[in-house]
Scaffold this active site. Structure first.
Site, PDB file in Angstrom:
ATOM      1  N   CYS A 169       7.999  -6.458   4.029  1.00  0.00           N
ATOM      2  CA  CYS A 169       7.358  -5.435   4.859  1.00  0.00           C
ATOM      3  C   CYS A 169       8.397  -4.366   5.175  1.00  0.00           C
ATOM      4  O   CYS A 169       9.349  -4.651   5.914  1.00  0.00           O
ATOM      5  CB  CYS A 169       6.841  -6.112   6.128  1.00  0.00           C
ATOM      6  SG  CYS A 169       6.100  -4.983   7.291  1.00  0.00           S
ATOM      7  N   CYS A 217       3.092   2.384   5.579  1.00  0.00           N
ATOM      8  CA  CYS A 217       3.422   1.178   4.820  1.00  0.00           C
ATOM      9  C   CYS A 217       4.714   1.474   4.064  1.00  0.00           C
ATOM     10  O   CYS A 217       4.706   2.303   3.145  1.00  0.00           O
ATOM     11  CB  CYS A 217       2.274   0.852   3.866  1.00  0.00           C
ATOM     12  SG  CYS A 217       2.555  -0.608   2.872  1.00  0.00           S
ATOM     13  N   GLU A 246      -4.095  -1.524   3.406  1.00  0.00           N
ATOM     14  CA  GLU A 246      -3.195  -2.664   3.221  1.00  0.00           C
ATOM     15  C   GLU A 246      -3.952  -3.975   2.991  1.00  0.00           C
ATOM     16  O   GLU A 246      -4.965  -4.247   3.639  1.00  0.00           O
ATOM     17  CB  GLU A 246      -2.316  -2.845   4.462  1.00  0.00           C
ATOM     18  CG  GLU A 246      -1.115  -1.952   4.494  1.00  0.00           C
ATOM     19  CD  GLU A 246      -0.080  -2.449   5.468  1.00  0.00           C
ATOM     20  OE1 GLU A 246       0.068  -3.672   5.622  1.00  0.00           O
ATOM     21  OE2 GLU A 246       0.567  -1.590   6.096  1.00  0.00           O
ATOM     22  N   GLY A 298       4.741   0.353   0.551  1.00  0.00           N
ATOM     23  CA  GLY A 298       3.792   1.219  -0.163  1.00  0.00           C
ATOM     24  C   GLY A 298       4.402   2.574  -0.485  1.00  0.00           C
ATOM     25  O   GLY A 298       4.191   3.120  -1.573  1.00  0.00           O
ATOM     26  N   HIS A 326       1.291  -3.507  -5.179  1.00  0.00           N
ATOM     27  CA  HIS A 326       0.750  -2.187  -4.809  1.00  0.00           C
ATOM     28  C   HIS A 326       0.023  -1.565  -5.989  1.00  0.00           C
ATOM     29  O   HIS A 326       0.551  -1.558  -7.115  1.00  0.00           O
ATOM     30  CB  HIS A 326       1.879  -1.257  -4.352  1.00  0.00           C
ATOM     31  CG  HIS A 326       2.562  -1.729  -3.099  1.00  0.00           C
ATOM     32  ND1 HIS A 326       2.124  -1.406  -1.839  1.00  0.00           N
ATOM     33  CD2 HIS A 326       3.623  -2.552  -2.925  1.00  0.00           C
ATOM     34  CE1 HIS A 326       2.893  -1.989  -0.942  1.00  0.00           C
ATOM     35  NE2 HIS A 326       3.804  -2.703  -1.566  1.00  0.00           N
ATOM     36  N   ASN A 386      -2.154  -4.234  -2.119  1.00  0.00           N
ATOM     37  CA  ASN A 386      -2.127  -3.081  -1.200  1.00  0.00           C
ATOM     38  C   ASN A 386      -2.539  -1.857  -2.017  1.00  0.00           C
ATOM     39  O   ASN A 386      -2.092  -1.704  -3.163  1.00  0.00           O
ATOM     40  CB  ASN A 386      -0.720  -2.909  -0.627  1.00  0.00           C
ATOM     41  CG  ASN A 386      -0.297  -4.119   0.211  1.00  0.00           C
ATOM     42  OD1 ASN A 386      -0.767  -4.319   1.316  1.00  0.00           O
ATOM     43  ND2 ASN A 386       0.574  -4.955  -0.349  1.00  0.00           N
TER      44      ASN A 386
HETATM   45  N1  LIG Z   1       3.099  -2.533   6.275  1.00  0.00           N
HETATM   46  C1  LIG Z   1       4.041  -3.170   5.384  1.00  0.00           C
HETATM   47  C2  LIG Z   1       3.425  -3.700   4.152  1.00  0.00           C
HETATM   48  C3  LIG Z   1       2.782  -4.947   4.437  1.00  0.00           C
HETATM   49  C4  LIG Z   1       2.238  -5.463   3.165  1.00  0.00           C
HETATM   50  C5  LIG Z   1       1.212  -6.499   3.478  1.00  0.00           C
HETATM   51  N2  LIG Z   1      -0.062  -5.860   3.793  1.00  0.00           N
HETATM   52  C6  LIG Z   1       1.057  -7.393   2.285  1.00  0.00           C
HETATM   53  O1  LIG Z   1       1.731  -7.151   1.278  1.00  0.00           O
HETATM   54  O2  LIG Z   1       0.274  -8.327   2.385  1.00  0.00           O
HETATM   55  C7  LIG Z   1       5.182  -2.283   4.994  1.00  0.00           C
HETATM   56  O3  LIG Z   1       5.573  -1.467   5.814  1.00  0.00           O
HETATM   57  O4  LIG Z   1       5.701  -2.466   3.865  1.00  0.00           O
END
Ligand SMILES: N[C@H](CCC[C@H](N)C(=O)O)C(=O)O
Length: 283
Positions: free
Chosen positions: A75, A225, A216, A228, A167, A198
Protein backbone atom coordinates in the site's frame (compact mmCIF):
# COMPACT_ATOMS: atom_id res chain seq x y z
CA UNK A 1 -11.66 -4.44 25.04
CA UNK A 2 -10.13 -1.10 23.94
CA UNK A 3 -7.50 -0.89 21.18
CA UNK A 4 -5.33 2.19 20.70
CA UNK A 5 -5.38 3.43 17.10
CA UNK A 6 -4.04 6.25 14.95
CA UNK A 7 -5.89 7.45 11.86
CA UNK A 8 -3.55 8.67 9.14
CA UNK A 9 -3.92 9.50 5.46
CA UNK A 10 -1.89 9.99 2.31
CA UNK A 11 -3.79 12.45 0.05
CA UNK A 12 -7.08 11.45 1.63
CA UNK A 13 -6.46 7.68 1.33
CA UNK A 14 -7.00 7.02 5.01
CA UNK A 15 -6.38 3.92 7.10
CA UNK A 16 -6.71 3.02 10.78
CA UNK A 17 -3.24 2.15 12.07
CA UNK A 18 -2.67 -0.16 15.02
CA UNK A 19 0.82 -0.42 16.46
CA UNK A 20 1.21 -4.08 17.41
CA UNK A 21 4.51 -3.34 19.14
CA UNK A 22 2.22 -2.13 21.96
CA UNK A 23 -1.07 -3.92 21.35
CA UNK A 24 -1.56 -7.68 20.95
CA UNK A 25 -4.24 -8.62 18.43
CA UNK A 26 -3.82 -12.33 19.13
CA UNK A 27 -7.10 -14.13 18.59
CA UNK A 28 -8.59 -11.21 16.64
CA UNK A 29 -10.05 -11.94 13.19
CA UNK A 30 -8.18 -9.18 11.32
CA UNK A 31 -10.59 -9.25 8.39
CA UNK A 32 -13.53 -8.66 10.73
CA UNK A 33 -11.56 -5.96 12.58
CA UNK A 34 -10.76 -4.19 9.28
CA UNK A 35 -14.44 -4.09 8.34
CA UNK A 36 -15.38 -2.86 11.81
CA UNK A 37 -12.90 0.03 12.05
CA UNK A 38 -13.48 1.09 8.42
CA UNK A 39 -17.24 1.48 8.81
CA UNK A 40 -18.04 5.23 9.00
CA UNK A 41 -21.30 4.59 10.86
CA UNK A 42 -20.45 1.91 13.41
CA UNK A 43 -16.66 2.23 13.38
CA UNK A 44 -14.11 4.99 12.84
CA UNK A 45 -14.31 5.31 9.05
CA UNK A 46 -11.42 4.65 6.68
CA UNK A 47 -10.35 2.86 3.48
CA UNK A 48 -9.09 -0.02 5.60
CA UNK A 49 -6.80 -1.17 8.43
CA UNK A 50 -3.00 -1.21 8.56
CA UNK A 51 -1.00 -3.00 11.24
CA UNK A 52 2.44 -1.68 12.15
CA UNK A 53 4.34 -4.75 13.28
CA UNK A 54 7.75 -5.87 14.51
CA UNK A 55 9.81 -7.44 11.72
CA UNK A 56 12.77 -9.81 11.64
CA UNK A 57 13.84 -8.81 8.11
CA UNK A 58 13.26 -5.04 8.18
CA UNK A 59 13.13 -2.18 10.68
CA UNK A 60 9.33 -2.36 10.87
CA UNK A 61 6.62 -4.38 9.14
CA UNK A 62 3.13 -3.63 7.87
CA UNK A 63 0.02 -5.57 6.87
CA UNK A 64 -2.83 -3.86 5.02
CA UNK A 65 -6.51 -4.78 4.85
CA UNK A 66 -9.10 -3.16 2.60
CA UNK A 67 -12.41 -1.93 3.96
CA UNK A 68 -14.11 -5.16 2.80
CA UNK A 69 -11.72 -7.13 5.03
CA UNK A 70 -9.60 -8.51 2.17
CA UNK A 71 -5.84 -8.37 2.75
CA UNK A 72 -3.69 -6.60 0.17
CA UNK A 73 0.05 -7.17 -0.18
CA UNK A 74 1.25 -3.57 -0.10
CA UNK A 75 0.00 0.00 0.00
CA UNK A 76 1.85 3.08 -1.20
CA UNK A 77 0.02 5.75 0.79
CA UNK A 78 0.04 3.35 3.71
CA UNK A 79 3.82 2.91 3.48
CA UNK A 80 4.40 6.67 3.72
CA UNK A 81 2.16 6.79 6.80
CA UNK A 82 3.86 3.74 8.39
CA UNK A 83 7.20 5.47 7.79
CA UNK A 84 5.87 8.66 9.41
CA UNK A 85 4.48 6.76 12.38
CA UNK A 86 7.73 4.80 12.89
CA UNK A 87 9.82 8.00 12.73
CA UNK A 88 7.50 10.20 14.81
CA UNK A 89 7.16 7.52 17.51
CA UNK A 90 10.84 6.54 17.58
CA UNK A 91 10.30 2.98 16.37
CA UNK A 92 13.30 3.84 14.18
CA UNK A 93 16.25 6.11 14.96
CA UNK A 94 17.29 7.13 11.44
CA UNK A 95 15.62 9.03 8.59
CA UNK A 96 16.13 6.12 6.20
CA UNK A 97 14.98 2.61 7.09
CA UNK A 98 13.27 -0.49 5.69
CA UNK A 99 9.66 -1.66 5.89
CA UNK A 100 8.55 -5.27 5.37
CA UNK A 101 5.39 -5.83 3.36
CA UNK A 102 3.80 -9.03 2.07
CA UNK A 103 5.14 -7.99 -1.36
CA UNK A 104 8.72 -7.72 -0.06
CA UNK A 105 10.84 -5.10 1.73
CA UNK A 106 10.91 -1.46 0.66
CA UNK A 107 13.07 1.44 1.83
CA UNK A 108 11.70 4.70 3.22
CA UNK A 109 13.28 8.14 3.56
CA UNK A 110 11.87 10.88 5.81
CA UNK A 111 12.43 14.14 3.93
CA UNK A 112 13.29 17.49 5.48
CA UNK A 113 14.85 18.19 8.88
CA UNK A 114 11.86 18.26 11.23
CA UNK A 115 11.18 15.92 14.17
CA UNK A 116 7.75 15.19 12.72
CA UNK A 117 7.61 13.62 9.27
CA UNK A 118 5.51 15.35 6.62
CA UNK A 119 6.96 14.25 3.28
CA UNK A 120 8.22 10.73 2.64
CA UNK A 121 9.94 9.01 -0.28
CA UNK A 122 9.47 5.25 -0.71
CA UNK A 123 11.54 3.10 -3.04
CA UNK A 124 8.69 0.83 -4.09
CA UNK A 125 11.02 -1.61 -5.87
CA UNK A 126 10.52 -2.87 -9.42
CA UNK A 127 7.22 -3.19 -11.28
CA UNK A 128 6.19 -6.69 -12.32
CA UNK A 129 4.93 -6.79 -15.90
CA UNK A 130 4.52 -10.37 -17.04
CA UNK A 131 0.97 -11.67 -17.28
CA UNK A 132 1.44 -14.30 -14.59
CA UNK A 133 2.99 -11.69 -12.26
CA UNK A 134 -0.06 -9.41 -12.38
CA UNK A 135 -1.79 -12.02 -12.30
CA UNK A 136 -4.06 -11.91 -15.34
CA UNK A 137 -5.51 -14.83 -17.30
CA UNK A 138 -4.35 -15.11 -20.91
CA UNK A 139 -2.29 -17.22 -23.29
CA UNK A 140 0.92 -15.30 -23.80
CA UNK A 141 3.32 -14.75 -20.91
CA UNK A 142 4.46 -11.38 -22.16
CA UNK A 143 3.66 -7.90 -20.94
CA UNK A 144 0.11 -6.56 -21.21
CA UNK A 145 0.60 -3.18 -22.89
CA UNK A 146 -2.27 -1.46 -24.69
CA UNK A 147 -4.01 -4.85 -25.16
CA UNK A 148 -7.64 -4.94 -26.32
CA UNK A 149 -9.87 -5.57 -23.28
CA UNK A 150 -13.51 -6.30 -24.14
CA UNK A 151 -15.84 -5.31 -21.28
CA UNK A 152 -19.61 -5.09 -21.67
CA UNK A 153 -20.34 -3.66 -25.12
CA UNK A 154 -17.01 -1.79 -25.25
CA UNK A 155 -13.41 -2.72 -26.01
CA UNK A 156 -10.95 -0.77 -23.85
CA UNK A 157 -7.16 -0.94 -24.11
CA UNK A 158 -5.48 -2.29 -20.94
CA UNK A 159 -1.95 -1.96 -19.61
CA UNK A 160 -1.42 -4.18 -16.57
CA UNK A 161 1.22 -3.53 -13.89
CA UNK A 162 1.90 -5.13 -10.53
CA UNK A 163 3.63 -3.19 -7.76
CA UNK A 164 3.24 -6.25 -5.57
CA UNK A 165 -0.49 -5.69 -5.96
CA UNK A 166 -2.37 -5.88 -9.27
CA UNK A 167 -3.34 -2.81 -11.34
CA UNK A 168 -5.34 -2.52 -14.57
CA UNK A 169 -4.58 0.86 -16.19
CA UNK A 170 -6.81 2.39 -18.88
CA UNK A 171 -5.92 5.66 -20.66
CA UNK A 172 -8.81 8.07 -21.32
CA UNK A 173 -9.03 11.42 -23.12
CA UNK A 174 -10.82 13.18 -20.25
CA UNK A 175 -10.50 12.00 -16.65
CA UNK A 176 -13.76 13.73 -15.73
CA UNK A 177 -15.60 11.41 -18.15
CA UNK A 178 -13.81 8.20 -17.05
CA UNK A 179 -16.31 5.34 -16.45
CA UNK A 180 -15.01 4.90 -12.89
CA UNK A 181 -18.31 3.97 -11.19
CA UNK A 182 -19.72 2.19 -14.24
CA UNK A 183 -16.75 -0.08 -15.08
CA UNK A 184 -14.64 -0.01 -11.87
CA UNK A 185 -16.76 -2.56 -10.01
CA UNK A 186 -17.15 -4.72 -13.14
CA UNK A 187 -13.44 -4.86 -13.98
CA UNK A 188 -12.30 -5.40 -10.37
CA UNK A 189 -14.47 -8.54 -10.29
CA UNK A 190 -13.58 -9.70 -13.83
CA UNK A 191 -12.63 -13.38 -13.98
CA UNK A 192 -9.54 -12.47 -16.03
CA UNK A 193 -8.02 -11.34 -12.70
CA UNK A 194 -7.78 -14.38 -10.41
CA UNK A 195 -6.77 -12.17 -7.44
CA UNK A 196 -9.12 -9.29 -8.44
CA UNK A 197 -7.48 -6.01 -9.47
CA UNK A 198 -7.18 -2.29 -8.68
CA UNK A 199 -8.62 -0.30 -11.62
CA UNK A 200 -7.09 3.01 -12.72
CA UNK A 201 -8.25 5.51 -15.36
CA UNK A 202 -5.52 7.91 -16.48
CA UNK A 203 -5.50 11.05 -18.66
CA UNK A 204 -2.09 12.09 -20.00
CA UNK A 205 -1.68 15.87 -19.55
CA UNK A 206 1.89 15.81 -20.88
CA UNK A 207 4.95 13.52 -20.69
CA UNK A 208 5.54 14.53 -17.06
CA UNK A 209 1.96 14.89 -15.81
CA UNK A 210 -0.99 12.49 -15.44
CA UNK A 211 -4.56 12.89 -14.15
CA UNK A 212 -5.66 9.78 -12.25
CA UNK A 213 -8.72 8.17 -10.69
CA UNK A 214 -9.00 4.74 -9.04
CA UNK A 215 -11.47 2.03 -8.13
CA UNK A 216 -9.54 0.02 -5.53
CA UNK A 217 -9.80 -3.72 -5.05
CA UNK A 218 -11.68 -4.20 -1.81
CA UNK A 219 -12.29 -0.51 -1.09
CA UNK A 220 -13.92 1.03 -4.18
CA UNK A 221 -13.25 4.65 -5.14
CA UNK A 222 -10.59 6.22 -2.91
CA UNK A 223 -9.06 9.70 -2.91
CA UNK A 224 -5.66 8.32 -3.80
CA UNK A 225 -3.72 5.11 -4.39
CA UNK A 226 0.06 5.20 -4.16
CA UNK A 227 0.73 1.85 -5.80
CA UNK A 228 -1.85 2.81 -8.42
CA UNK A 229 0.00 6.06 -9.14
CA UNK A 230 3.21 4.04 -9.56
CA UNK A 231 1.41 1.64 -11.92
CA UNK A 232 -0.03 4.55 -13.91
CA UNK A 233 3.42 6.13 -14.39
CA UNK A 234 4.93 2.80 -15.45
CA UNK A 235 2.02 2.19 -17.85
CA UNK A 236 2.44 5.66 -19.38
CA UNK A 237 6.14 5.01 -19.96
CA UNK A 238 5.44 1.55 -21.45
CA UNK A 239 3.02 3.24 -23.86
CA UNK A 240 5.62 5.93 -24.69
CA UNK A 241 3.34 8.61 -23.22
CA UNK A 242 5.83 9.58 -20.50
CA UNK A 243 9.59 9.41 -19.94
CA UNK A 244 11.66 6.93 -17.95
CA UNK A 245 13.92 8.30 -15.17
CA UNK A 246 12.10 11.63 -15.02
CA UNK A 247 9.71 12.83 -12.30
CA UNK A 248 6.08 12.34 -13.25
CA UNK A 249 3.47 14.36 -11.33
CA UNK A 250 0.36 12.24 -10.82
CA UNK A 251 -2.73 14.33 -9.98
CA UNK A 252 -5.01 12.16 -7.83
CA UNK A 253 -8.37 13.26 -6.45
CA UNK A 254 -6.72 13.95 -3.07
CA UNK A 255 -3.57 15.66 -4.38
CA UNK A 256 -0.26 15.03 -6.13
CA UNK A 257 2.39 12.32 -5.95
CA UNK A 258 5.81 12.43 -7.62
CA UNK A 259 6.68 9.13 -9.28
CA UNK A 260 9.96 8.19 -10.97
CA UNK A 261 10.65 4.84 -12.65
CA UNK A 262 14.40 5.05 -12.59
CA UNK A 263 17.21 3.43 -14.57
CA UNK A 264 17.71 0.85 -11.80
CA UNK A 265 14.17 -0.36 -12.56
CA UNK A 266 12.92 0.79 -9.15
CA UNK A 267 9.82 2.99 -8.86
CA UNK A 268 10.21 5.91 -6.43
CA UNK A 269 7.16 7.60 -4.88
CA UNK A 270 7.26 10.89 -2.95
CA UNK A 271 4.32 12.46 -1.16
CA UNK A 272 2.75 13.57 2.13
CA UNK A 273 1.68 11.60 5.20
CA UNK A 274 -0.65 13.07 7.82
CA UNK A 275 -1.91 12.03 11.25
CA UNK A 276 -5.48 13.14 11.95
CA UNK A 277 -6.88 11.15 14.90
CA UNK A 278 -5.55 9.18 17.88
CA UNK A 279 -7.90 7.26 20.12
CA UNK A 280 -9.21 4.03 21.58
CA UNK A 281 -11.40 1.72 19.52
CA UNK A 282 -13.91 -0.20 21.66
CA UNK A 283 -14.24 -3.75 20.37
N1 LIG B 1 -4.48 2.55 -1.42
C1 LIG B 1 -3.31 1.71 -1.58
C2 LIG B 1 -3.53 0.57 -2.49
C3 LIG B 1 -4.23 -0.47 -1.80
C4 LIG B 1 -4.36 -1.61 -2.74
C5 LIG B 1 -5.43 -2.51 -2.23
N2 LIG B 1 -6.74 -2.00 -2.63
C6 LIG B 1 -5.22 -3.88 -2.81
O1 LIG B 1 -4.27 -4.05 -3.58
O2 LIG B 1 -6.00 -4.75 -2.46
C7 LIG B 1 -2.11 2.46 -2.05
O3 LIG B 1 -1.98 3.62 -1.68
O4 LIG B 1 -1.27 1.84 -2.75
Amino acid sequence: MQIAFTKMHGLGNSYIYINTFDVSLAGQDLSVLAKKVSDPNTGIGSDGLILITPSEQADVGMRMFNKDGSEGKTCGNGLRCVAKYAFDNQLVTTRTFTIETRAGNVSAEILGEGRVAEQVTIDMGPPYLQRKQIPMVGVNLERIVNEPFPVGDQTLRITAVSMGNPHAVFFVDNIELAPLYELGPIITNDERFPESVNVEFVEVVNENELNFRVWERGSGVTQACGTGACAAAVAAILNKLAKRSEDIVVHLAGGDLIINWSKDNHVWMTGPAMTTVQGQFIL
